[in-house]
Design a protein around this motif. Structure first.
Motif, PDB file in Angstrom:
ATOM      1  N   VAL A 139     -16.756  10.560  -4.173  1.00 40.08           N
ATOM      2  CA  VAL A 139     -16.990  10.731  -5.615  1.00 40.08           C
ATOM      3  C   VAL A 139     -15.850  10.051  -6.367  1.00 40.08           C
ATOM      4  N   ASP A 140     -16.162   9.059  -7.140  1.00 42.50           N
ATOM      5  CA  ASP A 140     -15.147   8.360  -7.939  1.00 42.50           C
ATOM      6  C   ASP A 140     -15.893   7.641  -9.062  1.00 42.50           C
ATOM      7  N   PRO A 141     -15.427   7.762 -10.305  1.00 37.81           N
ATOM      8  CA  PRO A 141     -16.134   7.053 -11.379  1.00 37.81           C
ATOM      9  C   PRO A 141     -15.994   5.535 -11.270  1.00 37.81           C
ATOM     10  N   PHE A 172       7.967   5.147  -2.757  1.00 38.69           N
ATOM     11  CA  PHE A 172       7.142   4.598  -1.675  1.00 38.69           C
ATOM     12  C   PHE A 172       6.125   5.649  -1.227  1.00 38.69           C
ATOM     13  N   THR A 173       4.902   5.243  -1.000  1.00 43.54           N
ATOM     14  CA  THR A 173       3.798   6.162  -0.734  1.00 43.54           C
ATOM     15  C   THR A 173       2.972   5.714   0.454  1.00 43.54           C
ATOM     16  N   PHE A 174       2.904   4.396   0.645  1.00 44.93           N
ATOM     17  CA  PHE A 174       1.899   3.839   1.532  1.00 44.93           C
ATOM     18  C   PHE A 174       1.976   4.389   2.951  1.00 44.93           C
ATOM     19  N   SER A 175       3.177   4.431   3.528  1.00 40.36           N
ATOM     20  CA  SER A 175       3.288   4.821   4.938  1.00 40.36           C
ATOM     21  C   SER A 175       2.829   6.254   5.155  1.00 40.36           C
TER      22      SER A 175
HETATM   23  C1  LIG Z   1       0.425  -1.254  -9.059  1.00 44.86           C
HETATM   24  C2  LIG Z   1       0.894  -0.307  -7.966  1.00 44.86           C
HETATM   25  C3  LIG Z   1       1.599  -0.818  -6.878  1.00 44.86           C
HETATM   26  C4  LIG Z   1       2.035   0.058  -5.860  1.00 44.86           C
HETATM   27  N1  LIG Z   1       2.740  -0.482  -4.825  1.00 44.86           N
HETATM   28  C5  LIG Z   1       3.173   0.338  -3.848  1.00 44.86           C
HETATM   29  C6  LIG Z   1       3.900  -0.192  -2.753  1.00 44.86           C
HETATM   30  O1  LIG Z   1       4.205  -1.394  -2.723  1.00 44.86           O
HETATM   31  N2  LIG Z   1       4.274   0.633  -1.744  1.00 44.86           N
HETATM   32  C7  LIG Z   1       3.988   1.967  -1.769  1.00 44.86           C
HETATM   33  O2  LIG Z   1       4.344   2.667  -0.815  1.00 44.86           O
HETATM   34  N3  LIG Z   1       3.328   2.504  -2.815  1.00 44.86           N
HETATM   35  C8  LIG Z   1       2.914   1.732  -3.848  1.00 44.86           C
HETATM   36  N4  LIG Z   1       2.221   2.272  -4.896  1.00 44.86           N
HETATM   37  C9  LIG Z   1       2.033   3.737  -4.926  1.00 44.86           C
HETATM   38  C10 LIG Z   1       0.788   4.220  -4.141  1.00 44.86           C
HETATM   39  O3  LIG Z   1       0.783   3.663  -2.847  1.00 44.86           O
HETATM   40  C11 LIG Z   1      -0.504   3.842  -4.847  1.00 44.86           C
HETATM   41  O4  LIG Z   1      -0.518   4.372  -6.138  1.00 44.86           O
HETATM   42  C12 LIG Z   1      -1.740   4.315  -4.099  1.00 44.86           C
HETATM   43  O5  LIG Z   1      -2.846   3.638  -4.636  1.00 44.86           O
HETATM   44  C13 LIG Z   1      -1.945   5.829  -4.201  1.00 44.86           C
HETATM   45  O6  LIG Z   1      -3.187   6.156  -3.634  1.00 44.86           O
HETATM   46  P1  LIG Z   1      -4.014   7.394  -4.145  1.00 44.86           P
HETATM   47  O7  LIG Z   1      -5.310   7.393  -3.431  1.00 44.86           O
HETATM   48  O8  LIG Z   1      -3.175   8.589  -4.143  1.00 44.86           O
HETATM   49  O9  LIG Z   1      -4.284   7.075  -5.699  1.00 44.86           O
HETATM   50  P2  LIG Z   1      -5.184   5.918  -6.291  1.00 44.86           P
HETATM   51  O10 LIG Z   1      -5.198   4.729  -5.421  1.00 44.86           O
HETATM   52  O11 LIG Z   1      -4.745   5.759  -7.717  1.00 44.86           O
HETATM   53  O12 LIG Z   1      -6.653   6.542  -6.245  1.00 44.86           O
HETATM   54  C14 LIG Z   1      -7.042   7.626  -7.056  1.00 44.86           C
HETATM   55  C15 LIG Z   1      -8.546   7.471  -7.301  1.00 44.86           C
HETATM   56  O13 LIG Z   1      -9.007   8.648  -7.996  1.00 44.86           O
HETATM   57  C16 LIG Z   1     -10.044   8.226  -8.863  1.00 44.86           C
HETATM   58  N5  LIG Z   1     -10.287   9.266  -9.857  1.00 44.86           N
HETATM   59  C17 LIG Z   1      -9.640   9.502 -11.021  1.00 44.86           C
HETATM   60  N6  LIG Z   1     -10.204  10.564 -11.650  1.00 44.86           N
HETATM   61  C18 LIG Z   1     -11.214  10.998 -10.854  1.00 44.86           C
HETATM   62  C19 LIG Z   1     -12.160  12.053 -10.958  1.00 44.86           C
HETATM   63  N7  LIG Z   1     -12.162  12.913 -11.977  1.00 44.86           N
HETATM   64  N8  LIG Z   1     -13.063  12.193  -9.964  1.00 44.86           N
HETATM   65  C20 LIG Z   1     -13.069  11.370  -8.899  1.00 44.86           C
HETATM   66  N9  LIG Z   1     -12.194  10.346  -8.758  1.00 44.86           N
HETATM   67  C21 LIG Z   1     -11.272  10.177  -9.715  1.00 44.86           C
HETATM   68  C22 LIG Z   1      -9.507   6.917  -9.438  1.00 44.86           C
HETATM   69  O14 LIG Z   1     -10.581   6.150 -10.003  1.00 44.86           O
HETATM   70  C23 LIG Z   1      -8.906   6.283  -8.183  1.00 44.86           C
HETATM   71  O15 LIG Z   1      -9.827   5.432  -7.528  1.00 44.86           O
HETATM   72  C24 LIG Z   1       1.772   1.449  -5.930  1.00 44.86           C
HETATM   73  C25 LIG Z   1       1.092   1.940  -7.048  1.00 44.86           C
HETATM   74  C26 LIG Z   1       0.670   1.084  -8.054  1.00 44.86           C
HETATM   75  C27 LIG Z   1      -0.053   1.673  -9.262  1.00 44.86           C
END
Ligand SMILES: Cc1cc2nc3c(=O)[nH]c(=O)nc-3n(C[C@H](O)[C@H](O)[C@H](O)COP(=O)(O)OP(=O)(O)OC[C@H]3O[C@@H](n4cnc5c(N)ncnc54)[C@H](O)[C@@H]3O)c2cc1C
Length: 422
Positions: free
Chosen positions: A40-42, A284-287
Motif C-alpha cells: 500500500v503506497d500512494p 546512514f540508513t541503508f545497511s
Molecule cells: C535523497 C536521499 C538520499 C539518501 N541517501 C542515503 C545514503 O546515501 N545512505 C544511506 O544510508 N541513507 C540514505 N538516505 C536515507 C534512507 O536510506 C532513505 O531515506 C530510504 O529511502 C529510507 O527508506 P524508507 O523505506 O524508510 O523510506 P522511504 O524510502 O521514504 O519510503 C517511505 C514510503 O512510504 C510511502 N508513504 C508515505 N505515506 C504513506 C501512507 N500514508 N501510506 C502508505 N505509504 C505511504 C512513501 O510514498 C514512500 O514510498 C537517503 C535519503 C534521501 C531522502
C-alpha cells in the motif's frame, strides 16, 4: 474489492519505498512463495529519486545493481587528507532506479496486490490488523510491516537533521578519480552550530555526484545550498566553465536520539527510517535497512514471525545520544571528532561501528579515541536530562521538514533534474 469484502493477506507492506523495495527483493531471493502480500503506497516508486551510498562486503545480491564501488576513500580536514583502504569492505553507490525496478519484478513474481492509495487507519486486535486505505478499501493482514515516514514517539534530547544537496556533474575533460571516493571532506566552512562536509562519488573520470551536507538543527535556503555546493566545487578546484549539472538531489534525514518504536502493537512491525534504521549520529540508513529486510525474509521463509532484530544495539544508541549532545552543545567539533575516529582506528572498525555491528571491546577502543572530557560531560548531561524527561510531560517530536527543492524553471535552473552549467 469493496467495503464489505476486505482483502485478506498474510503480509501488508505500508509504504513501498527503500525499505519495502529491499524487502520485496529479499522475499523473492529467499524463495518465499504462497504468501499473500499487499503493498500500500500512494506513490509507485520508480526511477532516480535518491542515491544510496553505503559500505559492506562485496559479493552480495546488490553487486549487479551498483553504479560504482571504491576500495579507497578519502577523509579530509583542513589539517590533512587521509586515504583509507577499506579492505575487506568497500564503499558503494546504488541509484534508486535499479532498486525499484528489481522490487517491481519481485512484486510480480510474488503475485503481490498493489494498492495505490495511502494507508490511513491501522487497527491491530492482536490476531489480525485492519488497514483502511484512502480509496476506501480494507486490508486484513496477519502481519503489517509499516515504513510510512513518521516523527519519533516523542521529542529527543537532541534534534538535528542531515540535510544536503548534490549535483551530478558532467565534466568536458577528465577531472575525477574513479578509483577513489571522497567519504567526508570537512574543509567546507563550518556552520555556527553543526557540522558540514562535502563528498564526491565518481562513476567515471568525467561524471560524479558532488554533495554538500550539513548535520545541524535547521535547513538552509535554496540559494544557501547552491552557494555551499558552488563553494565546495571551487574548493575541489573544478572549473565551472567545463561542468554541467545533469541532475540535482536534495534530502533531509532525521538525526536524533528520539525513540522510533519498532513494534507499536503485537502484529505491526515498523521498519526503515520509521522503525529506527537511521543511525542517529550519521543519518546512514541503508545497511540497517538491508540487514533487516534479509532477516524478515529469512524468518518468513522459515515460517516464523517477520520481526527483525533491532536496527542498532541499545549501547550504540546511547553512544550516539552522547555524541550528538557533545556536538550540539559545542563540547567537541565535528571535523575533530571524525578525524580522531579515523586517525586512531582502522577504517574497517569505524565503518562497522557506524553500522552497529562492532563488539563491546571494539567500542571501548572507539570511545577512547574521542576527546574524553567533553564526552564525559555530555554523558552526564544526557543522564541528567533523561531524569528530567521522566519528570515532565512528554514533548511531541517535530516532523522532519521536506527537503528544499529549487524551482526547475525559476532562478536556479537545473534543480529537479534539468541540465545546466554551473
Ligand atoms: C535523497 C536521499 C538520499 C539518501 N541517501 C542515503 C545514503 O546515501 N545512505 C544511506 O544510508 N541513507 C540514505 N538516505 C536515507 C534512507 O536510506 C532513505 O531515506 C530510504 O529511502 C529510507 O527508506 P524508507 O523505506 O524508510 O523510506 P522511504 O524510502 O521514504 O519510503 C517511505 C514510503 O512510504 C510511502 N508513504 C508515505 N505515506 C504513506 C501512507 N500514508 N501510506 C502508505 N505509504 C505511504 C512513501 O510514498 C514512500 O514510498 C537517503 C535519503 C534521501 C531522502
Amino acid at each position: 474489492m469493496t467495503d464489505s469484502a476486505p482483502l485478506d493477506v498474510d503480509l501488508a507492506l505500508l509504504g513501498g519505498g527503500g525499505a519495502a523495495s529491499l524487502l520485496l527483493a529479499a522475499l523473492d531471493r529467499h524463495g518465499v512463495r504462497d504468501l499473500r502480500i499487499a503493498v500500500v503506497d500512494p506513490v509507485r516508486r520508480r526511477g532516480q529519486d535518491r542515491t544510496w551510498a553505503f559500505w559492506g562486503h562485496p559479493g552480495t545480491d546488490l553487486d549487479p545493481l551498483l553504479s560504482a564501488s571504491w576500495q579507497q576513500v578519502e577523509v579530509a580536514t583542513t589539517a590533512r587528507r587521509r586515504v583509507l583502504d577499506l579492505t575487506p569492505l568497500r564503499y558503494a553507490m546504488l541509484r534508486s532506479g535499479p532498486v525499484y525496478d528489481r522490487a517491481a519484478a519481485a512484486e510480480r513474481r510474488l503475485d503481490a496486490t498493489r494498492i495505490v492509495a495511502p494507508a490511513e487507519t491501522v487497527t491491530d486486535d492482536g490476531t489480525r490488523v485492519r488497514v483502511r486505505t484512502g480509496d476506501g478499501q480494507t486490508v486484513r493482514a496477519a502481519w503489517v510491516l509499516d515504513s510510512r515516514p513518521r516523527p519519533p514517539a516523542r521529542a529527543g534530547r537532541t534534534t538535528w537533521l542531515q540535510h544536503f544537496r548534490g549535483w551530478w556533474l558532467e565534466a568536458d575533460r577528465p577531472v575525477f578519480d574513479p578509483a577513489r571516493a571522497v567519504l567526508m571532506d570537512f574543509r567546507t566552512p563550518q556552520p555556527r552550530r553543526g557540522v558540514s562536509f562535502g563528498y564526491v562519488l565518481p562513476v567515471s573520470d568525467r561524471y560524479a555526484l558532488v554533495e554538500y551536507t550539513e548535520f545541524s538543527p535547521d535547513l538552509l535556503t535554496d540559494a544557501g545550498y547552491d552557494a555551499a555546493l558552488a563553494g565546495y566545487r571551487d574548493l575541489l578546484g573544478l572549473d565551472p566553465a567545463g561542468l554541467r549539472v545533469r541532475e540535482v538531489e536534495n534530502g533531509v534525514i532525521p538525526m536524533t536520539d528520539a525513540p522510533f518504536p519498532a513494534r507499536p502493537s503485537p502484529r505491526v512491525v515498523r521498519f526503515g527510517t520509521a522503525g529506527g534504521a537511521t543511525r542517529p549520529s550519521t543519518g546512514f540508513t541503508f545497511s540497517a535497512m538491508y540487514r533487516q529486510a534479509d532477516q524478515v525474509a529469512r524468518a518468513l521463509a522459515a515460517g516464523r514471525a517477520p520481526v527483525p532484530e533491532p536496527a542498532y544495539p541499545r549501547r550504540h544508541l546511547w553512544m550516539d545520544a552522547v555524541a550528538l549532545r557533545a556536538l550540539d552543545r559545542g563540547g567537541v567539533g565535528g571535523p575533530d571528532f571524525f578525524d580522531r575516529l579515523f586517525d586512531r582506528n582502522p577504517a574497517e572498525r569505524v565503518l562497522r561501528f557506524l553500522d552497529g555491528v562492532t563488539t563491546p571491546a571494539e567500542e571501548v577502543a572507539i570511545m577512547n579515541s574521542t576527546r574524553l572530557l567533553p564526552m564525559i560531560a555530555a554523558s552526564a548531561g544526557d543522564a541528567a536530562q533523561r531524569v528530567r524527561d521522566r519528570l515532565r510531560p512528554t514533548r511531541p517530536a517535530p516532523a522532519v521538514p521536506p527537503a528544499v527543492v529549487g524551482d526547475p524553471l525559476g532562478a536556479e535552473p537545473g534543480a529537479g533534474g534539468a541540465t545546466r552549467r554551473t
